[in-house]
Motif scaffolding. Structure first.
Motif: not given
Length: 307
Positions: A57-61, A95-96, A121-124
């Motif tokens: 989530g951190m990387a995707l954010n 990571l996912t 996490v991905w939707a957020y």
């Protein structure tokens, strides 16, 4: 290690918000404390899964926010060019996948919780955080992370719903404050978060019914709930002290620096809250293990921002 390699490690530590990583294991431990049984090897797999999904989530954010960060936070790893966007997205995907694989090793019930956690996490990151539903989505992710611990130990999540609600409420408050941290918040938002902290402290004082077992006609705590009461009280005070002071400062002056400090305080307060939830459920050992992560988080927070 060369200077260039050290710079690369530092960039990834910043992207993944290394200090915030210490707020993750306590989710699983607090959830495991609410159900009959003892944490074991499967719990370690669940913690590993939780850590991977959190860091995904951190990387995707940052990948999703790269254009916004270029204008508001050009020092971040992606807009500054220290990490390529494709590398951040690849890390989020890897990571996912790894997190879900670890959840599968923890057992089918764990995977049944980890899958919707990953989806949340991905939707957020890919859309919900820019909508009014953003804070609720983040709160849901934290609550699911706690339920992951309960599902791993016993396959049941219902006894953990009370603790998940308290943790989710705290996350909702922190995320709401964080929505405008780069431009400054509002006194009302910070005041609401401060009031929420007080309400959660009161909630921590209530008995966790999920850990009671029947012995004849009597109801007894499953893990020695009463001896953990002083520890629970101390941890509740630590939680309030960590979160309330920066929130109060943001109420008086919701400038970007003080709002960011309020968010950082709220993130760090997650650890004593998790520890208090474990103690509330009658698991003092899990509470102490979780609380021991707080000094590590504080130490790394001096070098890497948690927001």
């Amino acid at each position: 290690m060369t200077g260039e390699e050290r710079e690369g490690v530092a960039a990834w530590a910043e992207l993944l918000r290394l200090p915030a990583l210490f707020t993750v294991p306590g989710d699983v431990l607090a959830g495991a404390a609410t159900v009959p049984g003892r944490p074991g090897p499967h719990t370690l797999w669940a913690i590993a899964s939780s850590v991977c999904l959190y860091e995904a989530g951190m990387a995707l954010n940052d990948w999703a926010d790269r254009a916004e960060d270029a204008a508001e936070r050009p020092h971040r790893p992606l807009p500054s060019g220290r990490i390529r966007p494709t590398a951040a997205l690849t890390a989020a995907c890897a990571l996912t996948a790894t997190g879900l694989a670890f959840a599968a090793r923890a057992g089918r019930p764990a995977l049944a919780v980890a899958a919707p956690l990953a989806a949340t996490v991905w939707a957020y990151d890919l859309g919900l955080k820019r909508t009014p539903a953003g804070p609720a989505a983040m709160a849901t992710a934290r609550a699911l992370d706690l339920l992951l611990g309960a599902a791993t130990v016993s396959g049941r999540v219902r006894p953990a719903l009370s603790s998940a609600t308290l943790l989710g409420t705290h996350t909702l408050a922190v995320t709401t404050v964080s929505r405008h941290e780069t431009r400054g918040g509002s006194p009302l938002t910070a005041l609401t978060a401060l009031a929420t902290t007080g309400a959660l402290v009161l909630g921590l004082g209530r008995r966790c019914s999920g850990t009671e077992v029947s012995v004849g006609a009597r109801q007894l705590p499953a893990y020695g709930h009463e001896p953990a009461r002083p520890l629970r009280a101390a941890l509740a005070v630590a939680y309030a002290a960590t979160a309330a002071r920066p929130y109060f400062h943001a109420v008086l002056n919701p400038s970007p620096p003080l709002t960011q400090k309020a968010v950082g305080g709220g993130v760090r307060a997650t650890i004593p809250l998790q520890a208090a939830l474990s103690a509330r459920a009658g698991a003092p050992v899990s509470a102490l293990i979780t609380a021991a992560l707080a000094p590590l988080a504080a130490r790394f927070a001096k070098k890497v921002s948690v927001t």
